[in-house]
Design an enzyme around this catalytic site. Structure first.
Site, PDB file in Angstrom:
ATOM      1  CG  ASP A 138     -16.297   8.473 -18.854  1.00  0.00           C
ATOM      2  OD1 ASP A 138     -16.967   7.430 -18.692  1.00  0.00           O
ATOM      3  OD2 ASP A 138     -15.070   8.464 -19.067  1.00  0.00           O
TER       4      ASP A 138
ATOM      5  NE  ARG B  43     -19.898  -0.626 -15.680  1.00  0.00           N
ATOM      6  CZ  ARG B  43     -18.958   0.313 -15.849  1.00  0.00           C
ATOM      7  NH1 ARG B  43     -17.921   0.362 -15.027  1.00  0.00           N
ATOM      8  NH2 ARG B  43     -19.032   1.172 -16.826  1.00  0.00           N
TER       9      ARG B  43
ATOM     10  CG  ASN C 281     -20.330   2.868 -24.654  1.00  0.00           C
ATOM     11  OD1 ASN C 281     -20.829   3.995 -24.665  1.00  0.00           O
ATOM     12  ND2 ASN C 281     -19.150   2.655 -24.081  1.00  0.00           N
TER      13      ASN C 281
ATOM     14  NE  ARG D 273     -19.258   0.639 -21.454  1.00  0.00           N
ATOM     15  CZ  ARG D 273     -19.224   1.647 -20.617  1.00  0.00           C
ATOM     16  NH1 ARG D 273     -20.088   1.716 -19.622  1.00  0.00           N
ATOM     17  NH2 ARG D 273     -18.333   2.605 -20.757  1.00  0.00           N
TER      18      ARG D 273
END
Ligand code: IPE
Ligand code: IPE
Ligand code: MG
Length: 239
Positions: free
Chosen positions: A18, A31, A66, A69
């Site tokens: 993470d 990101r 996830n 996202r």
């Protein structure tokens, strides 16, 4: 005896990788740059596990959660995964490391799924090390999938409900022959499991570090292994 015993090395380490987004954010970068740097940490940690004698390494790379996202982040991660497999397959062969995947693989884009299956097949005979990637993985989803398989056997008359034991459940997980993790590492400081290996982690030692995943390298893994070496595992007994 005055000779100190060598501290034990975990046979199986499971890692929640993470902090990629925060690492990029700190630098004012998108990101995906954090995920790219995180891929270098994966290479470093696979090597460090090999050197330390860790037999199994499970990496939480993408959770069922996830999928919420942004599309471009998911797309970038899938491309990165594809590139990672292309770039690192040779090293798996060189060191005889078996690659396996756990999770709902059918959720992944077809080219990624096919590449994963191909590398899994090409490395399946190796026994020197095991790299397990958790992809579209959820601990609860895994238990749902296991329960469905068990229920189907009961429905077909192949199994009696009262014969279901802990071993039956373990035997219907995604990678039933893999021993439970001895050590679970989470980077970036969060004190939670985020739906990772809920069944398998029931007696794992936990190690949380503030180091962000893209900064996590050999020395950080060694620090986690050293901390594990100092733990006293009691499994509910008095000692
Ligand atoms: C972990 O890093 C990688 C994945 C979950 C795919 P994050 O992307 O969660 O990074 P943070 O937690 O936002 O910093
Ligand atoms: C856990 O990280 C999943 C992976 C590392 C793949 P997340 O960043 O998704 O977890 P939360 O949202 O902080 O619980
Ligand atoms: Mg995160």
């Amino acid at each position: 005896m005055n000779e100190a015993a060598t501290p034990p090395v975990p046979r199986h380490i499971a890692i929640i990788m993470d902090g990629n987004g925060r690492w990029a954010q700190q630098r004012g970068w998108p990101r995906i740059k954090g995920h790219e740097a995180g891929a270098d940490s994966v290479r470093a940690v696979v090597r460090a596990c090999r050197d330390a004698g860790v037999e199994y390494l499970t990496l939480y790379a993408f959770s069922v959660e996830n999928w919420v996202r942004p599309r471009d982040e998911i797309g970038g991660l899938m491309r990165l995964l594809q590139y990672f497999l292309e770039r690192n397959e040779d090293e798996l062969h060189e060191h005889e490391i078996r690659l396996r995947v756990i999770g709902r693989l059918k959720d992944l884009p077809a080219p990624v799924r096919q590449r994963l299956r191909k590398v899994e097949k090409a490395t399946q005979a190796y026994t020197r090390g095991n790299l397990i990637l958790a992809l579209s993985y959820g601990g609860r989803t895994e238990l749902v999938d296991a329960t469905r398989k068990i229920a189907a056997k009961v429905e077909a008359g192949k199994l009696k409900a009262k014969s279901v034991t802990e071993e039956t459940i373990s035997a219907h997980l995604y990678a039933p022959d893999v021993p439970d993790p001895d050590l679970m590492v989470r980077t970036s400081g969060e004190m939670r499991l985020s739906n990772f290996l809920l069944w398998q982690l029931s007696y794992a030692e936990l190690y949380v570090t503030d180091v962000l995943w893209p900064d996590f390298r050999e020395a950080d893994l060694q620090a986690a292994i050293n901390a594990y070496g100092q733990r006293h595992r009691r499994y509910g007994a008095v000692s």
